[in-house]
Design an enzyme around this catalytic site. Structure first.
Site, PDB file in Angstrom:
ATOM      1  N   ASP A  33      78.285  61.991  44.774  1.00  0.00           N
ATOM      2  CA  ASP A  33      79.338  61.901  43.764  1.00  0.00           C
ATOM      3  C   ASP A  33      80.681  61.853  44.501  1.00  0.00           C
ATOM      4  O   ASP A  33      81.010  62.777  45.249  1.00  0.00           O
ATOM      5  CB  ASP A  33      79.251  63.142  42.872  1.00  0.00           C
ATOM      6  CG  ASP A  33      80.326  63.195  41.815  1.00  0.00           C
ATOM      7  OD1 ASP A  33      81.250  62.343  41.825  1.00  0.00           O
ATOM      8  OD2 ASP A  33      80.256  64.115  40.986  1.00  0.00           O
TER       9      ASP A  33
ATOM     10  N   ASN B   5      90.705  50.334  35.730  1.00  0.00           N
ATOM     11  CA  ASN B   5      91.000  49.078  35.025  1.00  0.00           C
ATOM     12  C   ASN B   5      92.520  48.888  35.032  1.00  0.00           C
ATOM     13  O   ASN B   5      93.258  49.790  35.453  1.00  0.00           O
ATOM     14  CB  ASN B   5      90.423  49.099  33.601  1.00  0.00           C
ATOM     15  CG  ASN B   5      90.959  50.236  32.786  1.00  0.00           C
ATOM     16  OD1 ASN B   5      92.164  50.317  32.525  1.00  0.00           O
ATOM     17  ND2 ASN B   5      90.101  51.157  32.390  1.00  0.00           N
TER      18      ASN B   5
ATOM     19  N   VAL C  21      82.862  55.748  37.262  1.00  0.00           N
ATOM     20  CA  VAL C  21      83.483  56.572  38.299  1.00  0.00           C
ATOM     21  C   VAL C  21      84.919  56.947  37.908  1.00  0.00           C
ATOM     22  O   VAL C  21      85.404  58.033  38.237  1.00  0.00           O
ATOM     23  CB  VAL C  21      83.392  55.854  39.671  1.00  0.00           C
ATOM     24  CG1 VAL C  21      84.303  54.667  39.776  1.00  0.00           C
ATOM     25  CG2 VAL C  21      83.621  56.831  40.804  1.00  0.00           C
ATOM     26  N   ASP C  22      85.581  56.081  37.174  1.00  0.00           N
ATOM     27  CA  ASP C  22      86.947  56.345  36.687  1.00  0.00           C
ATOM     28  C   ASP C  22      86.959  57.611  35.802  1.00  0.00           C
ATOM     29  O   ASP C  22      87.784  58.522  36.000  1.00  0.00           O
ATOM     30  CB  ASP C  22      87.408  55.107  35.898  1.00  0.00           C
ATOM     31  CG  ASP C  22      88.887  55.067  35.608  1.00  0.00           C
ATOM     32  OD1 ASP C  22      89.625  55.917  36.139  1.00  0.00           O
ATOM     33  OD2 ASP C  22      89.300  54.164  34.846  1.00  0.00           O
TER      34      ASP C  22
ATOM     35  N   SER D 147      83.446  47.511  41.102  1.00  0.00           N
ATOM     36  CA  SER D 147      83.036  46.369  40.234  1.00  0.00           C
ATOM     37  C   SER D 147      81.539  46.238  39.961  1.00  0.00           C
ATOM     38  O   SER D 147      81.152  45.341  39.210  1.00  0.00           O
ATOM     39  CB  SER D 147      83.524  45.009  40.785  1.00  0.00           C
ATOM     40  OG  SER D 147      84.871  44.790  40.447  1.00  0.00           O
ATOM     41  N   THR D 148      80.692  47.085  40.566  1.00  0.00           N
ATOM     42  CA  THR D 148      79.243  46.844  40.413  1.00  0.00           C
ATOM     43  C   THR D 148      78.615  47.599  39.243  1.00  0.00           C
ATOM     44  O   THR D 148      77.395  47.536  39.056  1.00  0.00           O
ATOM     45  CB  THR D 148      78.465  47.190  41.700  1.00  0.00           C
ATOM     46  OG1 THR D 148      78.539  48.599  41.933  1.00  0.00           O
ATOM     47  CG2 THR D 148      79.007  46.429  42.891  1.00  0.00           C
ATOM     48  N   GLY D 149      79.429  48.309  38.468  1.00  0.00           N
ATOM     49  CA  GLY D 149      78.920  48.998  37.283  1.00  0.00           C
ATOM     50  C   GLY D 149      79.259  48.191  36.042  1.00  0.00           C
ATOM     51  O   GLY D 149      78.715  47.112  35.801  1.00  0.00           O
TER      52      GLY D 149
ATOM     53  N   TYR E 181      81.590  46.298  35.415  1.00  0.00           N
ATOM     54  CA  TYR E 181      82.116  44.952  35.677  1.00  0.00           C
ATOM     55  C   TYR E 181      81.067  43.992  36.234  1.00  0.00           C
ATOM     56  O   TYR E 181      81.387  42.822  36.481  1.00  0.00           O
ATOM     57  CB  TYR E 181      83.343  45.027  36.593  1.00  0.00           C
ATOM     58  CG  TYR E 181      84.609  45.501  35.901  1.00  0.00           C
ATOM     59  CD1 TYR E 181      84.629  45.777  34.525  1.00  0.00           C
ATOM     60  CD2 TYR E 181      85.799  45.671  36.610  1.00  0.00           C
ATOM     61  CE1 TYR E 181      85.795  46.205  33.904  1.00  0.00           C
ATOM     62  CE2 TYR E 181      86.964  46.095  35.987  1.00  0.00           C
ATOM     63  CZ  TYR E 181      86.961  46.364  34.636  1.00  0.00           C
ATOM     64  OH  TYR E 181      88.114  46.787  34.025  1.00  0.00           O
TER      65      TYR E 181
HETATM   66  N1  AR6 Z   1      80.559  58.730  42.282  1.00  0.00           N
HETATM   67  C1  AR6 Z   1      80.305  57.575  42.943  1.00  0.00           C
HETATM   68  N2  AR6 Z   1      79.978  56.426  42.325  1.00  0.00           N
HETATM   69  C2  AR6 Z   1      79.883  56.450  40.976  1.00  0.00           C
HETATM   70  C3  AR6 Z   1      80.139  57.598  40.209  1.00  0.00           C
HETATM   71  C4  AR6 Z   1      80.488  58.784  40.909  1.00  0.00           C
HETATM   72  N3  AR6 Z   1      80.757  59.941  40.285  1.00  0.00           N
HETATM   73  N4  AR6 Z   1      79.959  57.281  38.890  1.00  0.00           N
HETATM   74  C5  AR6 Z   1      79.610  55.982  38.836  1.00  0.00           C
HETATM   75  N5  AR6 Z   1      79.544  55.471  40.098  1.00  0.00           N
HETATM   76  P1  AR6 Z   1      81.968  51.574  37.314  1.00  0.00           P
HETATM   77  P2  AR6 Z   1      83.409  49.032  37.680  1.00  0.00           P
HETATM   78  C6  AR6 Z   1      79.236  54.087  40.551  1.00  0.00           C
HETATM   79  O1  AR6 Z   1      81.360  51.099  36.048  1.00  0.00           O
HETATM   80  O2  AR6 Z   1      82.146  48.274  37.671  1.00  0.00           O
HETATM   81  C7  AR6 Z   1      85.461  51.980  33.992  1.00  0.00           C
HETATM   82  O3  AR6 Z   1      85.327  52.248  32.623  1.00  0.00           O
HETATM   83  C8  AR6 Z   1      78.426  53.209  39.616  1.00  0.00           C
HETATM   84  O4  AR6 Z   1      77.037  53.472  39.745  1.00  0.00           O
HETATM   85  O5  AR6 Z   1      82.460  52.953  37.407  1.00  0.00           O
HETATM   86  O6  AR6 Z   1      84.440  48.715  38.733  1.00  0.00           O
HETATM   87  C9  AR6 Z   1      86.868  51.586  34.381  1.00  0.00           C
HETATM   88  O7  AR6 Z   1      87.837  52.232  33.579  1.00  0.00           O
HETATM   89  C10 AR6 Z   1      78.764  51.822  40.158  1.00  0.00           C
HETATM   90  O8  AR6 Z   1      77.938  51.495  41.276  1.00  0.00           O
HETATM   91  O9  AR6 Z   1      83.216  50.639  37.768  1.00  0.00           O
HETATM   92  C11 AR6 Z   1      86.862  50.115  34.167  1.00  0.00           C
HETATM   93  O10 AR6 Z   1      87.123  49.776  32.829  1.00  0.00           O
HETATM   94  C12 AR6 Z   1      80.190  51.991  40.682  1.00  0.00           C
HETATM   95  O11 AR6 Z   1      80.447  53.398  40.665  1.00  0.00           O
HETATM   96  C13 AR6 Z   1      85.461  49.704  34.540  1.00  0.00           C
HETATM   97  O12 AR6 Z   1      84.652  50.857  34.325  1.00  0.00           O
HETATM   98  C14 AR6 Z   1      81.230  51.295  39.840  1.00  0.00           C
HETATM   99  O13 AR6 Z   1      80.887  51.347  38.459  1.00  0.00           O
HETATM  100  C15 AR6 Z   1      85.358  49.340  35.987  1.00  0.00           C
HETATM  101  O14 AR6 Z   1      84.070  48.848  36.252  1.00  0.00           O
END
Ligand code: AR6
Length: 173
Positions: A11, A25, A34-35, A118-120, A122
């Site tokens: 984490d 975002n 993660v945000d 970007s891999t979640g 997005y």
């Molecule tokens: N620690 C490390 N990695 C994490 C954690 C954590 N606590 N939680 C999730 N991940 P995402 P995006 C990973 O969706 O794709 C938000 O709503 C997750 O498994 O967090 O850049 C923002 O506000 C994935 O591999 O970010 C934006 O609107 C990675 O973090 C949007 O999501 C990124 O997933 C951004 O989308």
């Protein structure tokens, strides 16, 4: 140089580094993934500060304090939404890594942790995103010696395996 890279499963909010990167975002007002985790762990003062910052274009980075996080700074960057690869997504994601590394060094950080930007939500394909992360980090470290530790925090075993494999390819494990 590859001795500076660590790949772990965990984490990002718990990492004892100078700066952690947030996959935000363009509003910088929080969200899921993660945000959301970073805002919850840092506490409400983080949102007060990011509201003052007033947003961030895709590919750029903005620095805030870390508040209740172990990290002193949060580097907020905005990854591209994947839409098939025809909208400059790869260049924009590379910009995120380069601009985040630059912003961290300029703030005074010697260690930094990245999530997989970007891999979640997005939907950027994981392996391509990981290649970009590694390539940009390698390029940055070749030109700047300030950072002593770069941690890639993988959220789950699939990401961990991908990061380990791409690391071998890019850094010659
Ligand atoms: N620690 C490390 N990695 C994490 C954690 C954590 N606590 N939680 C999730 N991940 P995402 P995006 C990973 O969706 O794709 C938000 O709503 C997750 O498994 O967090 O850049 C923002 O506000 C994935 O591999 O970010 C934006 O609107 C990675 O973090 C949007 O999501 C990124 O997933 C951004 O989308």
């Amino acid at each position: 140089m590859k001795e500076k890279i660590r790949i772990i499963e965990g984490d990002i909010t718990q990492q004892p580094v100078d700066a952690i990167v947030n996959a935000a975002n363009t509003t910088l007002l929080g969200g899921g993934g993660v945000d959301g985790a970073i805002h919850r762990a840092a506490g409400p003062q983080l949102l007060e500060e990011t509201r003052q910052i007033g947003g961030c274009p895709t590919g750029e980075a903005r620095v805030s304090k870390g508040y209740r996080l172990p990290a002193r700074w949060v580097i907020h960057t905005v990854g591209p939404v994947w839409s098939g690869g025809h909208r400059n997504e790869e260049v924009l994601l590379a910009n995120c890594y380069r601009n985040s590394l630059r912003a961290a060094v300029d703030a005074g950080a010697r260690s930094i942790a990245f999530p997989s930007i970007s891999t979640g939500a997005y939907r950027f394909p994981l392996e391509r995103a990981t290649e970009i992360a590694m390539r940009e980090t390698k390029r940055f470290l070749e030109g700047d010696d300030a950072l002593k530790e770069i941690v890639f925090v993988c959220f789950g075993p699939e990401a961990l395996t991908t990061y380990q494999n791409v690391f071998q390819r890019v850094f010659g494990g």
